[in-house]
Design an enzyme around this catalytic site. Structure first.
Site, mmCIF file in Angstrom:
data_model
loop_
_atom_site.group_PDB
_atom_site.id
_atom_site.type_symbol
_atom_site.label_atom_id
_atom_site.label_comp_id
_atom_site.label_asym_id
_atom_site.label_seq_id
_atom_site.Cartn_x
_atom_site.Cartn_y
_atom_site.Cartn_z
ATOM 1 N N SER A 198 51.737 -30.518 -10.549
ATOM 2 C CA SER A 198 50.654 -30.515 -9.575
ATOM 3 C C SER A 198 50.131 -29.093 -9.393
ATOM 4 O O SER A 198 50.860 -28.121 -9.547
ATOM 5 C CB SER A 198 51.131 -31.079 -8.236
ATOM 6 O OG SER A 198 51.968 -30.158 -7.595
ATOM 7 N N ASP A 225 53.174 -27.652 2.683
ATOM 8 C CA ASP A 225 51.780 -27.706 3.125
ATOM 9 C C ASP A 225 51.571 -28.648 4.301
ATOM 10 O O ASP A 225 50.768 -28.366 5.198
ATOM 11 C CB ASP A 225 50.875 -28.105 1.953
ATOM 12 C CG ASP A 225 50.654 -26.933 1.019
ATOM 13 O OD1 ASP A 225 50.716 -25.779 1.496
ATOM 14 O OD2 ASP A 225 50.437 -27.156 -0.171
ATOM 15 N N ARG A 227 45.921 -22.663 4.132
ATOM 16 C CA ARG A 227 46.072 -23.842 4.976
ATOM 17 C C ARG A 227 45.556 -23.654 6.397
ATOM 18 O O ARG A 227 44.916 -24.565 6.942
ATOM 19 C CB ARG A 227 47.539 -24.289 5.001
ATOM 20 C CG ARG A 227 48.118 -24.623 3.633
ATOM 21 C CD ARG A 227 47.170 -25.405 2.806
ATOM 22 N NE ARG A 227 47.681 -25.824 1.510
ATOM 23 C CZ ARG A 227 46.906 -26.277 0.546
ATOM 24 N NH1 ARG A 227 45.582 -26.342 0.713
ATOM 25 N NH2 ARG A 227 47.426 -26.656 -0.592
ATOM 26 N N ASP A 283 43.200 -38.699 -5.507
ATOM 27 C CA ASP A 283 44.198 -38.895 -4.453
ATOM 28 C C ASP A 283 43.575 -38.938 -3.071
ATOM 29 O O ASP A 283 43.875 -39.833 -2.268
ATOM 30 C CB ASP A 283 45.259 -37.790 -4.524
ATOM 31 C CG ASP A 283 46.219 -38.016 -5.692
ATOM 32 O OD1 ASP A 283 45.947 -38.891 -6.538
ATOM 33 O OD2 ASP A 283 47.237 -37.311 -5.761
#
Lengths: 410, 410, 410, 410
Positions: C183, C129, C100, C18
């Site tokens: 995911s 996110d 993050r 990705d």
């Protein structure tokens, strides 16, 4: 009375009749050495007469402590509290509450210096001050013996007190023979009056109660405009003149008094469980509180400001209840102080007949950016179209709720 | 513009130039039927001209809705908010914020009645009002299409707006040709002014901005004394005269205006992320807020009062941000309303040159019991000796902390 | 896509399919230089293949940044968060959220070093996110351009993505051709799985989803007992062996995995407004959280502990929502850290088939004093008679309320 | 002892040795009539022996009250508390605390029925229970006289108690002659053990302390899967079988016990100021707490859930401290209950060796909408592009802060 043996006691001594009686009562009841501690916190009384009186009552010179704590009071107690915008029950600026921890701290320090094993205060058994003093004592010297005469002795009336004084050759001023019509506490931040004639909350406070402020009606017909400078959350100047903490508060008190500012008639909830009606005069503090919020309004981010607002009642309650020397107050102070790093700038105020009106604020740290708020296009950071998405996502959960209602016919 | 097809839209229509332009823009851009909704929330303008203007712009009579919502506004929005003592950022009484949910609710109800699939408001893309309107819309009708012309159209300046108006034969009053020096919003609770000439927070607000209050300086030299009656948290009478919610607030507004009460110069944090400077006039609301706290001071228990105080900033933030129709606001309202069952009685106030001073309060539900607070012995519920134990146990953890410090030499 | 010109962009690059597609898309769409940043936060993948892949896709060697951030991650992000006992919605240990800010911070630092004007992440347009990354970017470099391909491009399905990859000679591992069944995100603190087959909250999570922990059923039949050492709120040793932050968490992860600890099946509320179901594995963090509370239980005063407890949900919400680099998070951190000065000592735990059981704690700073709690007389600081006064004054307001009820027949 | 005259006292009487001694002590010390009240709150003891023993000690039949309060206990105390997700200090489910208000309430009701002027409990002078009982008494009958023998009498050791019992012909079971190795309290929600051998928090609790649960190690090797049904926040069924509140909790207790669920070894902060170490077994309650959060996770909106989370520690503290019958607890309950209207549905749980694992939840009121969370396009309410605006406006104030930093070189 406490059943502990006491050798030496540090008494918070004003020099007035009541604490003189306490002084003598300590000597006669506990047979112990008495150390007197008299502090100037800006209550507006001369301290030297207290020394004379203590000597007269047999206190040794080395046991008489008289100190000017005004700067420490404002710098280390009043200012940190104002950084938090602490207000008790929506209106009270905590003028009495904030003075107690400092007195307690000095009493304990003097106890350590003089080898005293006890401390004593003159607060009554129904009020908050006994709690504030004693929580302070215990937090700083856990093994100290605390003597609270008003909870211990059997002097049950004014007559008995006067008789005790006469019996022990304590001088009695003429106007102290009868009951005071109400009781008063004062320091650089405020004067409080309560009790007796003030007790009915339905009755207006008679004018002779006020000692610290003109009434709004008596105040001048023209406003006074001043500029207060702040650095890191603390006021540091008035009209450009740098002032020490106590100097600044004194000046604000003068300005407040002259303009009829800072009177408050309040029914409050005491920590000990009852309601009480107080009359407060906080002339300079009232001005300071308005000014501090104003300088914060341009220098504090929303997230910081709202978090402070949510925690301010809790912080105020801690101080009111006497928990200055507690971990949770110190934690909240750390949080508050962290936010004040950029609270620097000036606030312009109009003082007029009891009112404090902000008319301008400026700061090198200002977060107010005119480009962002003008109604015209052009500002880069703000795109009108962003608002649509912002609203949509904020609305999403409300729409989901509404869809559920619809689906289920709720 | 939204990419959805719209058949019929309910427009919040004031009758003024801007919403008239929007009306025409909706017709020309979306080709849809427009329903106008004009509400009297006490903004002080006649509504019938709005009808005429709507008709002139081609709106069918059955599509013109003009309603007097003043009683509903005060009863169901203003009063519940005042029960919570909601104040945003320490000072703002939320006068604009609280009007939006009601307008949104009526727009949606009219959309349901008329079969409209869209609603439209005239709020700009930089303010809070767009959020408040739209969160209201979505919370009540999750599938509604929302049109926000100021975020959508490409009319980028006053000149373009005027040109559009001229092109579509919209009548333009002379004084509307140029830019307004600032923008105004008004309802029964307050008038706000912001933008343009008011944007520099360092500059004092010029006097011509105020429309709703005398300045303190102009107010009478003698105080006005009034008595407000409360029932279950809501004001119900002035000087003994029972009044409807809107009637009461109107009366308080008059009293406030005459005595120079309720002006506020504020830099606030908008929900959309920037700071903005506003000038608010909330004459009656300012009086009401002081009075409500005063009646609570004798009728609310400390536990209830402090819990309310801690949650009030959160409640205020919810209203400011537009979350009136949210579960959390309703939960907080349930908590607040539970506390108001005994908030009944009267408050006496002195109004003077901008100041609102409580001088007395009475209630059949008063928790203030004089026997408990007098400094003499005798009250059964309070024994001085209890205070010693109370303090000792409150101090226990602080003493333990102090012992640790001592033991470890911290 | 953003309408800004971009010269150089720092991409958070995992080396997977990705982000490789994103890399190529950035080159083709923006025609800009791409800098790749690949961080080891303990996700358990080798990083060197990412370098190869970046080179293959035409990234210059000096534009490839590969860093081991595990120690910084645990020391400066995970540990401060655990000091606060932060738990989102009562159960979630914030394993994804806390990674993050660090990634965002390094991307910005690399942007400054390389003179890049943009940053790019691979988070989808529906999750939290994207918010966390971008709030971090903006907080650290307000003028940065943010590229969020999943919100910008028109690659609408797996097929289109694969086609794009083939068209640009991006190597595609066989198992990446089809849709992933769910995911996954992983770092040293946790692994999360969500989406697709996991979306129905009524369905049990299939066993093959878990990658990080044994199931409780598979875990050993005998418990493992460990001792964790703490200093100033942070874990520093296991069974007496001093370990670095990342070393310690790695070890706890092993212990947790082996004992089936830290699985959580949760429906949570995303910041962007919808609910989502996630499957989390936080083996070491689950142990750490229990241990931290246990060491606090003997070293923290009640006032400190309760204040922390009341603020923990707020702190957790801030981190979940992406506000790590905000004044209010920093203020709360100051408050929390202030409390941790004495949170030092050891905690003994029994790990057994998914459970973490505290069986002992010790500290030189212990506030637990056996003398105070024994049921026999003798302890000086606690007198049974004090309890009577304590209760009486705490009851006073409740008695007053009851008297009111009685008097008024309520 | 209290210096009030007492005519008739209602004693919370278990039938055990200690309360039998109290009974006799009341008779001999106060010379008053004693009414015994023995309640079944699910402590697992037969009550009829208490009747016999009371008769033997001379209590008139009409003065013996024995009641099964299990349903009322669970329905009106346990369930409302679980609606709030109340947990004290992060882990304690308040099993002892929640039983006290009900006992206090019934004692007062019986006092009113029998014309008693006093109430008496057998809680020690160092614990929380004395506070909980007495706050309840005073809140419900402000003029009641409270007798707390453990704070009043001069029986200072086990030997003295036994001697008193022998002197007054109170039967003494053999195993009661010596000191109990620890003290136990039990009701339908939990069993607590504390004191003596359990006092050292560094020492693991010996196995013979547990009476209510198997250890996780002893629990079956295969999990038990159950489904709990909820209506408006309360559990109403297990595996489809409707159960009364007490019936349901009893069943959950059985399930919990068998699976080793609900043991907790805790050092907690008592309201009276010291720390204490307790060992709790809350088998059914532990399951119930996990299940309640799970059903809320799909039926509660985020705003409602987070507000509850922030207030839960406060609510728990109130119950722990004994303020069940306080305005602030009732206000919080109103807030909580308002949120529970749609908390209806079922939760599937796997119980295994001490663990309670949620594996599924379903509700007709579910706010979890799969269409909204899938990673593919198509959902109407959520547009990826909205996220950009959402983030931009949330970031605005952070960018402004960052710009300030940059501008000022901070």
């Amino acid at each position: 009375m406490t059943d502990k043996r006491v050798n030496k006691v540090v008494l918070a001594y004003s020099g007035g009749l009541d604490t003189s009686i306490i002084l003598k009562w300590l000597q006669t009841t506990y047979g112990c050495e008495v150390v007197t501690f008299t502090a100037d916190l800006g209550q507006g009384e001369e301290l030297e007469p207290a020394r004379k009186k203590a000597e007269l009552l047999g206190i040794k010179p080395q046991n008489i402590f008289i100190e000017d704590l005004r700067e420490e009071f404002v710098r280390d107690y009043v200012f940190p509290m104002f950084r938090a915008n602490a207000v008790y029950e929506g209106v009270y600026l905590l003028g009495t509450s904030i003075a107690r921890p400092l007195i307690a701290k000095r009493q304990i320090e003097i106890a350590e210096m003089t080898g005293a094993d006890a401390v004593c205060h003159g607060a009554t058994g129904k009020g908050n001050d006994q709690v504030r003093f004693e929580l302070g004592y215990y937090a700083l010297k856990p093994d100290v013996t605390v003597i609270a005469p008003w909870r211990e002795w059997d002097l049950r009336s004014r007559e008995q007190l006067i008789a005790f004084a006469e019996q022990h050759q304590i001088p009695i001023a003429k106007d102290k023979r009868g009951e005071a019509p109400f009781s008063v506490d004062a320091n650089l931040l405020h004067t409080s009056s309560e009790g007796k004639v003030l007790e009915d909350p339905a009755q207006e406070v008679p004018d002779y109660v006020f000692s610290r402020t003109l009434s709004p009606e008596e105040a001048p017909d023209t406003p006074t405009v001043i500029t207060i400078g702040f650095e890191r959350g603390d006021a540091v100047s008035i009209d450009g003149e740098a002032l020490s903490p106590a100097g600044l508060l004194t000046k604000l008190n003068d300005l407040g008094r002259d303009n009829g500012i800072g009177r408050l008639d309040l029914v409050e909830n005491r920590f000990v469980g009852m309601k009480s009606r107080g009359m407060y005069e906080t002339p300079g503090g009232t001005i300071l509180g308005v000014a501090h919020r104003a300088i914060e309004s341009i220098t504090l981010d929303r997230g910081a400001a709202h978090l402070k607002d949510e925690l301010a009642p809790r912080y105020a309650e801690l101080i009111y209840n006497g928990f200055w020397f507690s971990p949770e107050r110190e934690m909240l102070q750390a949080l508050v102080d962290k936010s004040q790093e950029t609270v620097t700038g000036t606030v312009r105020l109009k003082l007029y007949k009891g009112g404090v009106h902000v008319i301008g604020r400026e700061s090198p740290y200002s977060l107010y950016d005119q480009d962002l708020v003008t109604f015209e296009e052009g500002a880069v950071a703000y795109d009108h179209r962003d608002a649509a998405g912002f609203i949509k996502l904020n609305a999403l959960r409300l729409r989901t709720l509404a869809q559920r209602k619809k689906k289920l016919g709720m």
